[in-house]
Design an enzyme around this catalytic site. Structure first.
Site, PDB file in Angstrom:
ATOM      1  N   ASP A 329       0.771  -1.404  -0.036  1.00  0.00           N
ATOM      2  CA  ASP A 329       0.064   0.145  -0.059  1.00  0.00           C
ATOM      3  C   ASP A 329       0.853   1.348   0.100  1.00  0.00           C
ATOM      4  O   ASP A 329       1.465   1.598   0.976  1.00  0.00           O
ATOM      5  CB  ASP A 329      -0.853   0.053   1.203  1.00  0.00           C
ATOM      6  N   LYS A 378      -8.069  -1.454   3.443  1.00  0.00           N
ATOM      7  CA  LYS A 378      -7.475  -0.266   3.641  1.00  0.00           C
ATOM      8  C   LYS A 378      -7.550   0.096   5.171  1.00  0.00           C
ATOM      9  O   LYS A 378      -6.463   0.651   5.751  1.00  0.00           O
ATOM     10  CB  LYS A 378      -8.334   0.667   2.849  1.00  0.00           C
ATOM     11  N   LYS A 419      -8.221  14.076  -2.764  1.00  0.00           N
ATOM     12  CA  LYS A 419      -8.488  13.637  -1.472  1.00  0.00           C
ATOM     13  C   LYS A 419      -8.254  14.525  -0.457  1.00  0.00           C
ATOM     14  O   LYS A 419      -7.554  15.237  -0.407  1.00  0.00           O
ATOM     15  CB  LYS A 419      -7.851  12.257  -1.286  1.00  0.00           C
ATOM     16  N   LYS A 491       2.375   1.991   3.654  1.00  0.00           N
ATOM     17  CA  LYS A 491       1.803   2.125   4.560  1.00  0.00           C
ATOM     18  C   LYS A 491       1.981   0.923   5.626  1.00  0.00           C
ATOM     19  O   LYS A 491       1.961   1.069   6.768  1.00  0.00           O
ATOM     20  CB  LYS A 491       0.288   2.228   4.155  1.00  0.00           C
TER      21      LYS A 491
END
Length: 534
Positions: A329, A378, A419, A491
């Site tokens: 990620d 996520k 975003k 991540k």
């Protein structure tokens, strides 16, 4: 029969002739522990650490022992001709990256309301950051060099791009659909982008949101997962041969999948995983199919999404074949800030007691994440980012104690790729007080993620050229197949089984720099500056 592999048009004849010529070395290490040749750099490096043992007697002090290990490193200096195949090439990240490389390669400028813009690689660790080499011998001032000069690395403009997508749209149409790049730039690269068409991809509807079905008009037929692995392997071989490549990196930048269930006998070992692919088991995800195909072709595979692509059997397969994998990620905005801020708070003796992270976005990633199972993937990758920082301070946190941590993602089509990320950090401070930090961050999602794709590909390729040896080894060996050195860019960093996960951003970058320094016989970076303090 496979369609011909599409790829970004090659550089002009003159550029192609010099495409793999690296810039002249800007420094040379003068040390008996470093040997340069035309082909290699070899170094001898003493790694110093401290081992702490707990005594059997209650109340006795910890036993602290400095230890040393001598490593020999070997770096192949020749940068090969590299191809980068993207799974999800027609998505926002893939189309943005492709258009941007074309613009950089051809030095295309474009107009916005703010004036004329020039192509660049801002946001790339390897292309736009520097590192400290040492101190000036006369003045004592820090000497910095471009990050990509510490060791020979591939250059973005030399990469050959290709890949797969479940959407049949050509890259020009995909770029227009994404609405990320300025119109004047899109206009200038559109004809070249329209020539590029993704290969058919694997599509198993159970693994991504149902709202993606309308895009899925470019998929490999049938449900035979072994046939799909075979076809992807052929795609990689054809791409490599057609473009005269020496190395191909495969990177997943497609939709987030739901988590696959880990089932004994199905995906827990390499042999079970391969057997489950042959039987087309329902818990074998598309991303795992791509990863297996890549490994069997000797091509490193990077997972840029949060799902558990690297099931135990996949890690075992990569290890058996000595092929590098990395994930999970992309870490581009909110989570990168979190890995800095929580590290700062805990290191300062402040106690974060709640972290609330809210996002809304309007691109296709947001649309896919609006489905609960995909969001859960996520949520997991975003939520674990503070674990090691909390565990480092048992003065603030009792065993098992952890801050409240909430992650929310909503799909709002109107905001597109811009975003919005809102975060609130509540910390306990002196004498029962409370401190609240609130952040509002507008993240241009694909413009932040695309440089990370470059860095992941460039650093992964570099790691294929580094080997090490210790005193008890007769032959040099590659680094572990799971490239934890890529953690700075991800991540939820994948690490070799049984090893600790580090999420603190400064530690991740420091580890990367110091490993590269070790390859040329330099000591780890130090901020002691004793010569200025004594």
């Amino acid at each position: 029969m496979s369609p011909a592999p599409a790829s970004v048009s090659k550089p002009s004849a003159s550029a192609a002739a010099t495409s793999n010529t690296q810039p002249a070395e800007i420094f040379k290490v003068v040390s008996p522990n470093v040997v340069y040749s035309e082909e290699e750099i070899r170094s001898t490096y003493t790694y110093r650490d401290v081992k702490v043992s707990k005594p059997d007697t209650p109340g006795a002090p910890l036993q602290v022992t400095p230890v040393e290990t001598t490593y020999q490193f070997k770096l192949d200096k020749k940068v090969p001709k590299v191809g980068l195949m993207l799974v999800g090439w027609g998505g926002n990240n893939g189309s943005t990256l492709t258009a941007s490389i074309i613009a950089n390669r051809q030095n295309i400028s474009w107009r916005t309301k703010d004036g004329v813009q020039q192509p660049n690689y801002i946001g790339s660790l390897t292309q736009s950051s520097t590192l400290r080499l040492g101190s000036d011998a006369e003045t004592g001032a820090d000497v910095h060099i471009p990050f990509n000069q510490i060791l020979p690395m591939a250059r973005p403009n030399d990469l050959v791009l290709g890949g797969w997508d479940i959407s049949a749209a050509d890259l020009g149409s995909a770029m227009e659909r994404a609405r990320v790049l300025e119109w004047d730039l899109q206009r200038q690269v559109l004809d070249q982008m329209k020539e590029l068409k993704p290969l058919p991809a694997v599509y198993y509807p159970d693994f991504i949101a149902a709202n993606q079905e309308a895009r899925a008009d470019n998929v490999l037929p049938g449900t035979d997962k072994q046939a799909h692995v075979d076809e992807i392997r052929k795609n990689i071989r054809d791409f490599k041969e057609t473009n005269g490549l020496e190395r191909v990196i495969v990177l997943w930048t497609a939709n987030t999948e739901r988590f696959a269930e880990i089932i004994p006998g199905v995906n827990d070992t390499a042999s079970n995983l391969l057997g489950s692919i042959k039987s087309s088991h329902s818990e074998i995800a598309p991303s795992t199919v791509f990863a297996v195909a890549s490994i069997l072709e000797g091509s490193p595979f990077i997972n840029g999404s949060p799902q558990n692509t690297f099931v135990p059997g996949l890690i075992a397969l990569a290890t058996e074949h000595k092929v590098h994998i990395g994930g999970d990620d992309f870490k581009s905005g909110q989570t990168k800030i979190k890995s800095v801020l929580v590290d700062f708070l805990v290191s300062a003796g402040l106690k974060p007691i709640s972290i609330t992270s809210y996002n809304h976005l309007g691109n296709n990633d947001g649309k896919n994440l609006s489905a609960p199972e995909q969001f859960r993937s996520k949520e997991i990758s975003k939520s674990n980012v503070v674990d090691d920082m909390v565990a480092s301070n048992d003065i603030l946190y009792k065993k098992g104690e952890h801050p409240d941590h909430v992650v929310v993602i909503k799909y709002v089509p109107a905001v597109g790729d811009s975003k919005r990320a809102l975060d609130e950090y509540v910390s306990e401070i002196f004498m029962g007080g409370r401190n609240t930090i609130s952040l509002y961050n507008v993240c241009e999602d694909s413009l932040l993620a695309s440089p990370l794709i470059l860095d992941l590909a460039i650093l992964t390729e570099l790691m294929t050229r580094i080997e090490y040896k210790t005193g008890d080894m007769s032959e040099y060996a590659p680094f572990h197949s799971v490239l934890s050195i890529l953690s700075y860019l991800l991540k939820a960093p994948a690490v070799p089984p049984g090893t600790p996960v580090v999420n603190a951003l400064a530690k991740q970058r420091s580890a990367m720099e110091n490993i590269f320094r070790a390859c040329i016989g330099l000591p780890p970076q130090s901020d002691m500056m004793l010569e200025t303090r004594l």
